[in-house]
Design an enzyme around this catalytic site. Structure first.
Site, mmCIF file in Angstrom:
data_model
loop_
_atom_site.group_PDB
_atom_site.id
_atom_site.type_symbol
_atom_site.label_atom_id
_atom_site.label_comp_id
_atom_site.label_asym_id
_atom_site.label_seq_id
_atom_site.Cartn_x
_atom_site.Cartn_y
_atom_site.Cartn_z
ATOM 1 N N HIS A 106 35.965 35.997 41.379
ATOM 2 C CA HIS A 106 36.007 35.698 42.812
ATOM 3 C C HIS A 106 34.724 35.095 43.366
ATOM 4 O O HIS A 106 34.762 34.419 44.386
ATOM 5 C CB HIS A 106 36.391 36.944 43.607
ATOM 6 N N LYS B 60 45.696 48.444 40.772
ATOM 7 C CA LYS B 60 44.918 48.277 42.001
ATOM 8 C C LYS B 60 44.793 49.605 42.744
ATOM 9 O O LYS B 60 43.700 49.991 43.169
ATOM 10 C CB LYS B 60 45.546 47.222 42.921
ATOM 11 N N ARG C 188 35.431 49.281 42.484
ATOM 12 C CA ARG C 188 36.315 48.427 43.291
ATOM 13 C C ARG C 188 35.853 46.980 43.242
ATOM 14 O O ARG C 188 36.651 46.046 43.305
ATOM 15 C CB ARG C 188 36.395 48.935 44.740
ATOM 16 N N HIS D 160 35.261 31.956 45.645
ATOM 17 C CA HIS D 160 34.921 31.842 47.068
ATOM 18 C C HIS D 160 34.188 30.541 47.350
ATOM 19 O O HIS D 160 34.381 29.933 48.407
ATOM 20 C CB HIS D 160 34.096 33.041 47.529
ATOM 21 N N HIS E 238 44.186 30.646 47.161
ATOM 22 C CA HIS E 238 43.235 31.637 46.686
ATOM 23 C C HIS E 238 43.377 31.853 45.170
ATOM 24 O O HIS E 238 42.394 31.827 44.426
ATOM 25 C CB HIS E 238 43.452 32.945 47.437
ATOM 26 N N ASN F 151 36.907 41.905 41.993
ATOM 27 C CA ASN F 151 36.445 40.558 42.352
ATOM 28 C C ASN F 151 36.116 39.701 41.126
ATOM 29 O O ASN F 151 35.412 38.691 41.246
ATOM 30 C CB ASN F 151 35.222 40.642 43.269
ATOM 31 N N LYS G 234 42.520 47.417 52.819
ATOM 32 C CA LYS G 234 41.590 46.497 53.484
ATOM 33 C C LYS G 234 42.405 45.575 54.384
ATOM 34 O O LYS G 234 43.271 44.848 53.907
ATOM 35 C CB LYS G 234 40.847 45.636 52.464
ATOM 36 N N GLU H 256 46.074 36.998 40.156
ATOM 37 C CA GLU H 256 45.630 38.385 40.376
ATOM 38 C C GLU H 256 46.246 39.315 39.327
ATOM 39 O O GLU H 256 45.605 40.254 38.854
ATOM 40 C CB GLU H 256 45.977 38.857 41.791
ATOM 41 N N GLU I 170 34.150 50.974 48.087
ATOM 42 C CA GLU I 170 33.397 50.037 47.264
ATOM 43 C C GLU I 170 31.931 50.445 47.137
ATOM 44 O O GLU I 170 31.024 49.696 47.483
ATOM 45 C CB GLU I 170 33.516 48.616 47.869
ATOM 46 N N ARG J 114 44.162 53.065 69.063
ATOM 47 C CA ARG J 114 43.228 53.670 68.089
ATOM 48 C C ARG J 114 43.866 53.939 66.726
ATOM 49 O O ARG J 114 43.357 54.743 65.948
ATOM 50 C CB ARG J 114 42.633 54.966 68.637
HETATM 51 N N1 LIG Z 1 43.625 42.784 52.096
HETATM 52 C C1 LIG Z 1 43.355 42.459 50.868
HETATM 53 O O1 LIG Z 1 42.936 43.305 50.065
HETATM 54 C C2 LIG Z 1 43.571 41.051 50.425
HETATM 55 C C3 LIG Z 1 43.509 40.719 49.068
HETATM 56 C C4 LIG Z 1 43.784 39.407 48.680
HETATM 57 C C5 LIG Z 1 44.116 38.461 49.651
HETATM 58 N N2 LIG Z 1 44.148 38.818 50.966
HETATM 59 C C6 LIG Z 1 44.539 37.836 51.995
HETATM 60 O O2 LIG Z 1 45.862 37.420 51.738
HETATM 61 C C7 LIG Z 1 46.055 36.132 52.309
HETATM 62 C C8 LIG Z 1 46.826 35.280 51.336
HETATM 63 O O3 LIG Z 1 48.064 35.894 51.089
HETATM 64 P P1 LIG Z 1 49.289 35.094 50.430
HETATM 65 O O4 LIG Z 1 48.820 34.365 49.247
HETATM 66 O O5 LIG Z 1 50.395 36.064 50.301
HETATM 67 O O6 LIG Z 1 49.583 33.963 51.513
HETATM 68 P P2 LIG Z 1 50.542 33.840 52.784
HETATM 69 O O7 LIG Z 1 50.728 35.135 53.478
HETATM 70 O O8 LIG Z 1 50.009 32.716 53.555
HETATM 71 O O9 LIG Z 1 51.936 33.427 52.132
HETATM 72 C C9 LIG Z 1 52.041 32.184 51.453
HETATM 73 C C10 LIG Z 1 53.230 31.378 51.974
HETATM 74 O O10 LIG Z 1 54.439 31.908 51.459
HETATM 75 C C11 LIG Z 1 55.371 32.128 52.523
HETATM 76 N N3 LIG Z 1 56.230 33.217 52.086
HETATM 77 C C12 LIG Z 1 55.958 34.543 52.088
HETATM 78 N N4 LIG Z 1 56.928 35.211 51.463
HETATM 79 C C13 LIG Z 1 57.847 34.312 51.070
HETATM 80 C C14 LIG Z 1 59.068 34.395 50.348
HETATM 81 N N5 LIG Z 1 59.522 35.558 49.856
HETATM 82 N N6 LIG Z 1 59.757 33.245 50.107
HETATM 83 C C15 LIG Z 1 59.282 32.048 50.541
HETATM 84 N N7 LIG Z 1 58.122 31.908 51.215
HETATM 85 C C16 LIG Z 1 57.416 33.033 51.465
HETATM 86 C C17 LIG Z 1 54.521 32.390 53.709
HETATM 87 O O11 LIG Z 1 55.218 32.155 54.899
HETATM 88 C C18 LIG Z 1 53.381 31.387 53.489
HETATM 89 O O12 LIG Z 1 53.771 30.118 53.904
HETATM 90 C C19 LIG Z 1 44.675 35.595 52.635
HETATM 91 O O13 LIG Z 1 44.510 35.637 54.039
HETATM 92 C C20 LIG Z 1 43.742 36.584 51.966
HETATM 93 O O14 LIG Z 1 42.524 36.730 52.656
HETATM 94 C C21 LIG Z 1 43.903 40.085 51.356
HETATM 95 ZN ZN LIG Z 2 41.848 37.774 45.062
#
Ligand SMILES: NC(=O)c1ccc[n+]([C@@H]2O[C@H](COP(=O)([O-])OP(=O)(O)OC[C@H]3O[C@@H](n4cnc5c(N)ncnc54)[C@H](O)[C@@H]3O)[C@@H](O)[C@H]2O)c1
Ligand SMILES: [Zn+2]
Length: 363
Positions: free
Chosen positions: A238, A216, A231, A242, A255, A235, A132, A174, A226, A110
């Site tokens: 975005h 942020k 908040r 999307h 992304h 986006n 989130k 971003e 939101e 939980r």
């Molecule tokens: N929760 C939120 O508010 C929120 C906001 C934006 C995006 N997201 C989510 O985030 C995800 C995308 O995140 P991301 O862009 O970080 O992608 P990711 O986590 O896939 O990382 C990108 C790549 O970089 C590699 N990597 C990570 N750190 C590294 C480092 N220091 N050196 C070398 N390689 C490294 C990872 O293994 C991966 O292959 C999506 O799933 C998206 O939905 C969430």
């Molecule tokens: Zn984004």
């Protein structure tokens, strides 16, 4: 809200830091296979030296790891290791690990505390902050999740040295977004130091990361669930993005790449609807024109796509409200708002076509 700490190495004195924030020294550490390989030994050694009891977990480095089956498997490893509610979870990686780790922490027993140790620029400036957390469903991305604020967000920009340039640009989208929506002075700073930041030059990199994280955090604090529309301004760009991501099956475009294109469209839309003056439009476009994409990506994933088809795919975004598209627009550089009224589809198509004209010289 969370405590955000930035430094190098940010894991120095981790034991004390955890204690000061009411966190036990019993920690599940989640990596993906890249962050495990790059930083696993050093982080686990620190935990050992600091007297932690820990359980290590690793998932494949891909979006598909944000799944119920991956979570289910990890719950099993945790139960087998006698992890109970006195433990916490440290997520070491990009948004994939952060979202999955946060999801597991929010649900296991939980809810146990989560600590985010982001290692991508996107995670440091966006996904690790704000609470989130989610996994994907076959029918849509990020549909199953929680609001689960991290107790600590530990930011160490030196991790970015190993991050591929494409990922740096993706995170930079971003960063630039925060300048557009919230802070004109920060926008000007980014204009001046765009290439310094892309090339990880200090002190510009750390300043950009810290400023983004604090914008942020501030927005989230004021509108956590939101509700007021504040908040939602996160986006910016975005709604368009999307659609592009969906058309690329969330695989062939990062992304941030989609957001970069989407912000160009959002600028045009803001201008075409009379909210943003021409000079600001051009200033915004000049900054977005500095972004680089892999060869052929703009053509394949954007320019060759029929604008009406893109519009349709934006419509099926989960953030639609009664099938109405919601757009975040700019009133000026540094000031965004959520447009409440619906706009004619033709206006959206025009903004997409303007965006195509903008990029067609660049692909
Ligand atoms: N929760 C939120 O508010 C929120 C906001 C934006 C995006 N997201 C989510 O985030 C995800 C995308 O995140 P991301 O862009 O970080 O992608 P990711 O986590 O896939 O990382 C990108 C790549 O970089 C590699 N990597 C990570 N750190 C590294 C480092 N220091 N050196 C070398 N390689 C490294 C990872 O293994 C991966 O292959 C999506 O799933 C998206 O939905 C969430
Ligand atoms: Zn984004």
């Amino acid at each position: 809200m969370s405590t955000i700490i930035a430094g190098t190495p940010v894991t120095a004195g981790l034991g004390k830091l955890f204690k000061a924030h009411g966190l036990s020294g019993k920690t599940v550490v989640l990596f993906d296979d890249n962050t495990r390989k790059l930083y696993g030994e050093a982080i686990l050694k620190t935990l050992q030296e600091e007297g932690f009891q820990y359980k290590e977990l690793v998932v494949p480095a891909r979006e598909a790891s944000k799944s119920f089956s991956a979570a289910y498997r990890l719950y099993g490893s945790m139960i087998e290791a006698d992890v109970d509610r006195s433990w916490n979870l440290l997520a070491v990686g990009g948004g994939v690990v952060g979202d999955l780790g946060g999801f597991i922490a929010a649900s296991y027993y939980r809810g146990i505390p989560v600590i985010q140790l982001p290692t991508t620029l996107l995670a440091m400036t966006d996904s690790a902050i704000g609470g989130k957390v989610a996994i994907n469903h076959q029918l849509g991305k990020n549909l199953i999740g929680f609001f689960h604020l991290p107790t600590l967000v530990l930011i160490d920009p030196s991790y970015l040295k190993t991050l591929p340039k494409r990922e740096i640009y993706s995170g930079m989208a971003e960063v630039v977004k925060y300048g557009f929506i919230a802070d004109k002075a920060f926008f000007n700073f980014l204009e001046l130091h765009f290439s310094d930041i892309i090339n990880l030059q200090e002190p510009y990199l750390t300043e950009a990361v810290k400023k983004s994280a604090s914008i942020k955090e501030d927005v989230v604090k004021k509108d956590f669930r939101e509700i007021t529309g504040l908040r939602a301004t996160l986006n910016f760009g975005h709604t368009f993005a999307h659609g592009l991501e969906k058309l690329a099956e969330y695989r062939y475009i990062r992304h941030g790449e989609a957001v970069t294109i989407g912000m160009v469209s959002a600028l045009f839309l803001s201008h075409n609807l009379g909210y943003l003056d021409r000079q600001s439009l051009e200033q915004g476009l000049a900054l977005l024109g500095k972004f680089r994409f892999p060869k052929g990506l703009l053509k394949r994933r954007f320019l060759d796509i029929d604008s009406h088809l893109l519009l349709e795919n934006m419509l099926s975004d989960k953030k639609k409200l009664d099938k109405k598209l919601r757009f975040v627009l700019l009133r000026q550089l540094g000031e965004a708002f959520l447009l409440e009224e619906t706009i004619e589809e033709q206006r959206v198509v025009k903004a997409i076509n303007d965006t195509k004209a903008f990029f067609s010289g660049k692909s």
